[in-house]
Design a protein around this motif. Structure first.
Motif, PDB file in Angstrom:
ATOM      1  N   ASN A  90       0.833  -1.209   0.000  1.00  0.00           N
ATOM      2  CA  ASN A  90       0.000   0.000   0.000  1.00  0.00           C
ATOM      3  C   ASN A  90       0.868   1.260   0.000  1.00  0.00           C
ATOM      4  OD1 ASN A  90      -2.200  -1.693   0.143  1.00  0.00           O
ATOM      5  ND2 ASN A  90      -3.223  -0.520   1.736  1.00  0.00           N
ATOM      6  N   THR A  91       1.911   1.241  -0.797  1.00  0.00           N
ATOM      7  CA  THR A  91       2.880   2.331  -0.763  1.00  0.00           C
ATOM      8  C   THR A  91       3.178   2.844  -2.164  1.00  0.00           C
ATOM      9  OG1 THR A  91       3.883   1.424   1.247  1.00  0.00           O
ATOM     10  CG2 THR A  91       5.169   3.018   0.002  1.00  0.00           C
ATOM     11  N   LEU A  92       3.243   4.150  -2.241  1.00  0.00           N
ATOM     12  CA  LEU A  92       3.606   4.873  -3.451  1.00  0.00           C
ATOM     13  C   LEU A  92       4.979   5.483  -3.224  1.00  0.00           C
ATOM     14  CD1 LEU A  92       2.464   6.166  -6.186  1.00  0.00           C
ATOM     15  CD2 LEU A  92       1.833   8.113  -4.742  1.00  0.00           C
ATOM     16  N   TYR A  93       5.805   5.518  -4.277  1.00  0.00           N
ATOM     17  CA  TYR A  93       7.152   6.069  -4.142  1.00  0.00           C
ATOM     18  C   TYR A  93       7.381   7.183  -5.150  1.00  0.00           C
ATOM     19  CZ  TYR A  93       7.911   1.708  -1.598  1.00  0.00           C
ATOM     20  OH  TYR A  93       7.799   0.664  -0.709  1.00  0.00           O
ATOM     21  N   LEU A  94       8.280   8.084  -4.790  1.00  0.00           N
ATOM     22  CA  LEU A  94       8.747   9.102  -5.718  1.00  0.00           C
ATOM     23  C   LEU A  94      10.268   9.140  -5.606  1.00  0.00           C
ATOM     24  CD1 LEU A  94       8.060  11.375  -7.738  1.00  0.00           C
ATOM     25  CD2 LEU A  94       8.119  12.968  -5.807  1.00  0.00           C
ATOM     26  N   GLN A  95      10.935   8.585  -6.606  1.00  0.00           N
ATOM     27  CA  GLN A  95      12.391   8.604  -6.640  1.00  0.00           C
ATOM     28  C   GLN A  95      12.832   9.855  -7.394  1.00  0.00           C
ATOM     29  OE1 GLN A  95      14.151   5.229  -8.596  1.00  0.00           O
ATOM     30  NE2 GLN A  95      16.228   5.785  -7.997  1.00  0.00           N
ATOM     31  N   MET A  96      13.677  10.638  -6.744  1.00  0.00           N
ATOM     32  CA  MET A  96      14.108  11.909  -7.321  1.00  0.00           C
ATOM     33  C   MET A  96      15.628  11.919  -7.446  1.00  0.00           C
ATOM     34  SD  MET A  96      11.593  14.454  -5.138  1.00  0.00           S
ATOM     35  CE  MET A  96      12.358  14.047  -3.577  1.00  0.00           C
ATOM     36  N   VAL A  97      16.107  12.206  -8.634  1.00  0.00           N
ATOM     37  CA  VAL A  97      17.547  12.322  -8.871  1.00  0.00           C
ATOM     38  C   VAL A  97      17.824  13.666  -9.511  1.00  0.00           C
ATOM     39  CG1 VAL A  97      17.805   9.813  -9.098  1.00  0.00           C
ATOM     40  CG2 VAL A  97      17.463  11.220 -11.142  1.00  0.00           C
ATOM     41  N   SER A  98      19.118  14.028  -9.542  1.00  0.00           N
ATOM     42  CA  SER A  98      19.523  15.307 -10.141  1.00  0.00           C
ATOM     43  C   SER A  98      18.686  16.456  -9.593  1.00  0.00           C
ATOM     44  CB  SER A  98      19.396  15.235 -11.670  1.00  0.00           C
ATOM     45  OG  SER A  98      20.202  14.198 -12.189  1.00  0.00           O
ATOM     46  N   LEU A  99      18.537  16.492  -8.295  1.00  0.00           N
ATOM     47  CA  LEU A  99      17.691  17.511  -7.676  1.00  0.00           C
ATOM     48  C   LEU A  99      18.268  18.903  -7.843  1.00  0.00           C
ATOM     49  CD1 LEU A  99      16.648  15.497  -4.530  1.00  0.00           C
ATOM     50  CD2 LEU A  99      15.068  16.588  -6.122  1.00  0.00           C
ATOM     51  N   LYS A 100      17.350  19.863  -7.968  1.00  0.00           N
ATOM     52  CA  LYS A 100      17.698  21.260  -8.165  1.00  0.00           C
ATOM     53  C   LYS A 100      17.109  22.080  -7.020  1.00  0.00           C
ATOM     54  CE  LYS A 100      17.109  20.592 -13.159  1.00  0.00           C
ATOM     55  NZ  LYS A 100      16.382  21.074 -14.362  1.00  0.00           N
ATOM     56  N   PRO A 101      17.677  23.239  -6.733  1.00  0.00           N
ATOM     57  CA  PRO A 101      17.097  24.081  -5.678  1.00  0.00           C
ATOM     58  C   PRO A 101      15.621  24.389  -5.911  1.00  0.00           C
ATOM     59  CG  PRO A 101      19.289  24.858  -6.230  1.00  0.00           C
ATOM     60  CD  PRO A 101      18.961  23.766  -7.212  1.00  0.00           C
ATOM     61  N   GLU A 102      15.229  24.508  -7.169  1.00  0.00           N
ATOM     62  CA  GLU A 102      13.824  24.805  -7.458  1.00  0.00           C
ATOM     63  C   GLU A 102      12.896  23.628  -7.188  1.00  0.00           C
ATOM     64  OE1 GLU A 102      16.456  25.266  -9.469  1.00  0.00           O
ATOM     65  OE2 GLU A 102      15.958  24.819 -11.569  1.00  0.00           O
ATOM     66  N   ASP A 103      13.447  22.476  -6.861  1.00  0.00           N
ATOM     67  CA  ASP A 103      12.616  21.338  -6.455  1.00  0.00           C
ATOM     68  C   ASP A 103      12.228  21.417  -4.974  1.00  0.00           C
ATOM     69  OD1 ASP A 103      14.688  19.250  -8.489  1.00  0.00           O
ATOM     70  OD2 ASP A 103      12.654  19.951  -8.953  1.00  0.00           O
ATOM     71  N   SER A 104      12.795  22.377  -4.266  1.00  0.00           N
ATOM     72  CA  SER A 104      12.481  22.531  -2.840  1.00  0.00           C
ATOM     73  C   SER A 104      10.997  22.855  -2.664  1.00  0.00           C
ATOM     74  CB  SER A 104      13.329  23.643  -2.222  1.00  0.00           C
ATOM     75  OG  SER A 104      14.698  23.325  -2.269  1.00  0.00           O
ATOM     76  N   ALA A 105      10.335  22.074  -1.853  1.00  0.00           N
ATOM     77  CA  ALA A 105       8.888  22.238  -1.646  1.00  0.00           C
ATOM     78  C   ALA A 105       8.408  21.219  -0.624  1.00  0.00           C
ATOM     79  CB  ALA A 105       8.131  22.031  -2.961  1.00  0.00           C
ATOM     80  N   MET A 106       7.161  21.383  -0.223  1.00  0.00           N
ATOM     81  CA  MET A 106       6.481  20.342   0.538  1.00  0.00           C
ATOM     82  C   MET A 106       5.871  19.387  -0.483  1.00  0.00           C
ATOM     83  SD  MET A 106       5.879  19.485   3.727  1.00  0.00           S
ATOM     84  CE  MET A 106       5.691  20.931   4.792  1.00  0.00           C
ATOM     85  N   TYR A 107       6.109  18.108  -0.305  1.00  0.00           N
ATOM     86  CA  TYR A 107       5.632  17.104  -1.241  1.00  0.00           C
ATOM     87  C   TYR A 107       4.470  16.321  -0.640  1.00  0.00           C
ATOM     88  CZ  TYR A 107       9.408  17.924  -4.531  1.00  0.00           C
ATOM     89  OH  TYR A 107      10.247  18.500  -5.458  1.00  0.00           O
ATOM     90  N   TYR A 108       3.439  16.122  -1.464  1.00  0.00           N
ATOM     91  CA  TYR A 108       2.225  15.425  -1.042  1.00  0.00           C
ATOM     92  C   TYR A 108       1.870  14.329  -2.036  1.00  0.00           C
ATOM     93  CZ  TYR A 108       1.464  19.819   1.538  1.00  0.00           C
ATOM     94  OH  TYR A 108       1.596  20.921   2.353  1.00  0.00           O
ATOM     95  N   CYS A 109       1.154  13.332  -1.557  1.00  0.00           N
ATOM     96  CA  CYS A 109       0.568  12.353  -2.463  1.00  0.00           C
ATOM     97  C   CYS A 109      -0.936  12.311  -2.209  1.00  0.00           C
ATOM     98  CB  CYS A 109       1.187  10.979  -2.282  1.00  0.00           C
ATOM     99  SG  CYS A 109       0.853  10.236  -0.676  1.00  0.00           S
TER     100      CYS A 109
END
Length: 128
Positions: A77-96
């Motif tokens: 019962n789990t969803l994933y978000l794999q993030m690579v090559s992160l940028k400063p503009e990716d900074s945020a609160m993340y929700y599903c």
């Protein structure tokens, strides 16, 4: 009652990687598409990725395509978000959020207004 819990956020340097998790209880996990959103301070919540309830090819917005990967593990019962090559503009609160109606990602999946159940989010901060 549907409960959504996101986790895995943190502080990472630009170019780094992070994987977020989202567990959802109170619904039949494989019956609904699942989407990831993010919201930076002063900005609207934006949809970034969606996957069908039974998996398949995820959909992404252009800003994360090629860097983020959405996957699902119905057994957990789990969803994933794999993030690579992160940028400063990716900074945020993340929700599903689970889609309220469809097993597949509808055309309007990026619109936060269609979703009813949200978690508390997990903060991602990318330093330059």
């Amino acid at each position: 009652q549907v409960q959504v819990v996101e986790s895995g956020g943190g502080l990472v340097q630009a170019g780094g990687s992070l994987t977020l998790s989202c567990t959802i209880s109170g619904l039949r996990f494989g019956n609904y598409a699942m989407a990831w959103f993010r919201q930076a301070p002063g900005k609207e919540r934006e949809g970034i990725g969606c996957i069908g309830g039974t998996g398949g090819i995820p959909e992404y917005v252009d800003t994360v395509k090629g860097r983020f990967t959405v996957s699902i593990d119905n057994a957990k019962n789990t969803l994933y978000l794999q993030m690579v090559s992160l940028k400063p503009e990716d900074s945020a609160m993340y929700y599903c959020a689970p889609d309220p109606v469809y097993r597949y990602c509808p055309a309007s999946w990026t619109s936060p207004a269609r979703y009813k159940n949200w978690g508390q989010g997990t903060q991602v901060t990318v330093s330059s």
